[in-house]
Scaffold this motif. Structure first.
Motif, short mmCIF file in Angstrom:
data_model
loop_
_atom_site.label_atom_id
_atom_site.label_comp_id
_atom_site.label_asym_id
_atom_site.label_seq_id
_atom_site.Cartn_x
_atom_site.Cartn_y
_atom_site.Cartn_z
N LEU A 289 24.58 66.98 12.17
CA LEU A 289 23.45 66.42 11.72
C LEU A 289 22.89 65.43 12.82
O LEU A 289 21.65 65.60 13.11
N ILE A 290 23.67 64.81 13.43
CA ILE A 290 23.15 63.97 14.79
C ILE A 290 22.44 64.76 15.80
O ILE A 290 21.61 64.52 16.34
N TYR B 133 18.23 64.98 3.61
CA TYR B 133 18.59 66.31 3.76
C TYR B 133 18.50 66.99 2.72
O TYR B 133 19.27 66.78 1.63
N LEU C 177 19.62 58.20 14.49
CA LEU C 177 20.06 59.40 14.14
C LEU C 177 20.61 59.41 12.83
O LEU C 177 20.89 60.73 12.41
N ARG D 224 17.58 53.82 8.81
CA ARG D 224 16.62 53.76 9.46
C ARG D 224 15.91 52.45 8.70
O ARG D 224 15.69 51.24 9.34
N GLU E 17 19.20 65.94 14.71
CA GLU E 17 18.12 65.06 14.59
C GLU E 17 17.94 64.82 16.14
O GLU E 17 16.67 64.38 16.29
N GLN E 18 18.72 64.72 17.21
CA GLN E 18 18.38 64.68 18.72
C GLN E 18 17.33 65.70 18.98
O GLN E 18 16.57 65.45 19.89
N PRO F 95 19.22 59.16 9.05
CA PRO F 95 18.24 58.85 8.54
C PRO F 95 18.18 57.62 7.56
O PRO F 95 17.38 56.75 7.47
N THR G 195 20.43 60.43 2.46
CA THR G 195 20.01 60.92 3.84
C THR G 195 18.61 61.72 3.72
O THR G 195 17.96 61.81 4.94
N ASP H 129 15.10 67.10 16.79
CA ASP H 129 14.28 66.97 16.07
C ASP H 129 14.15 68.19 15.25
O ASP H 129 12.82 68.74 14.99
#
Ligand code: GDP
Ligand code: MG
Ligand code: ZN
Length: 292
Positions: free
Chosen positions: A99-100, A136, A236, A241, A103-104, A238, A134, A106
């Motif tokens: 997942l990270i 997702y 990263l 945030r 995210e990196q 979500p 999350t 995008d």
């Protein structure tokens, strides 16, 4: 004609044109002067040189929305990260690493949980709870019992999706299932024949529908350390945030700082302990790597 490069081998680009089949093409266009190399996933214009033999030339590469490095694929719309509900047990630490990484880059992620035929409903609920905050999308399904497949098909529709996950979770089973449905519908056996002789590892997009492509992503199954500054790790995740904007200290690492709203959210049950624990592990990992 315009199509999508689904495979590149030995100087040939195999371009899938919806409704017309797949053409073996050479790169001949003006783009060659600009040192641009066509990539799997590229949308290209082709000039057919021989319709009977399905041969042609790539003459133009359309602008890319993105390009991955490993494997080199252009225009990936999303990633479907597959784990099994059991057998093998889901490794959530590995899932969080995937997942990270997405995210990196995008890249929007869908979490697919296969083999729900093997577990009770409470196990499904447990996994759902871990990733609820999350945002997702999660799809629970069983290839074996053909449960939940409609949601999966809908999520893939019209997109280029990279399918990743550890071995044994059912990636090939899913891809074969989706592909066999296409073959039955359009009677196109060429893709099936090609699949049998995959001795070398090259990336191949599999058309599952008009404008719908998926590909298996080898090499994602090893445990890798996300290459990210420890300070960048929080963004990263979500679900971190929003609370992190309220932390007492700017640049709060959500580790031992007082007034940390991320930790508070974990205590209140708004962020799952599993996700936070993995955050802490990755943070320590990155800090230690940085020292050397
Ligand atoms: N019980 C169950 N087994 C499945 C399911 N999907 C795949 N399998 C089995 O899981 C094993 C691994 O599947 P495979 O597609 O090779 O996984 P891959 O390594 O991710 O490509 C095979 O024995 C499949 O038959 C499912 O939905 N339920
Ligand atoms: Mg496989
Ligand atoms: Zn904090």
């Amino acid at each position: 004609m315009t199509g999508r490069i689904i495979k590149a081998i030995a100087g040939f680009y195999y371009v899938h044109v919806v409704g017309d089949g797949t053409y073996a093409c050479r790169a001949k266009g003006a783009f060659r002067k600009e040192k641009k190399t066509p990539l799997v996933g590229d949308i290209v214009d082709i000039e057919v040189t021989h319709e009977g033999d399905k041969e042609g030339n790539v003459v133009r590469i359309h602008e890319r929305s993105c390009a991955l490095d490993r494997p080199p694929v252009a225009n990936v719309d999303q990633a479907l990260i597959i784990f099994a509900a059991t057998s093998p047990e889901p490794n959530l630490n590995l899932l969080d690493r995937f997942l990270i990484m997405m995210e990196q880059h995008d890249i929007p992620v869908i979490i697919g949980i296969n083999k729900i035929d093997l577990v009770e409903d409470d196990e499904v609920a447990r996994l759902k709870a871990v990733y609820e905050a999350t945002g997702y999308p999660m799809i629970f399904y069983s290839v074996k019992e053909e449960r939940g497949m409609e949601a999966l098909r809908a999520a893939l529709e019209g997109k280029l999706t990279t399918v990743a996950g550890p071995s044994g979770v059912g990636k090939s089973s899913l891809i074969n299932k989706l592909q066999s449905e296409v073959e039955m519908e359009v009677g196109d056996l060429s893709a099936k024949i090609e699949r049998g002789k995959q001795t070398t590892r090259h990336t191949e997009l599999i058309p599952v529908n008009e404008e719908t492509y998926i590909f298996d992503t080898p090499g994602f199954s090893t445990l890798f350390v996300p290459e990210v500054e420890p300070e960048e790790l929080g963004v990263l995740f979500p679900e971190f945030r929003e609370p992190s904007t309220q932390c007492k200290f700017r640049g709060c690492a959500h580790m031992a700082e007082p007034g940390c709203k991320v930790k508070e959210a974990v205590e209140n049950g708004r962020i799952s302990p599993s996700r936070y624990e993995n955050y802490r592990l990755f943070y320590e990992e990155r800090k230690n790597t940085k020292k050397y």
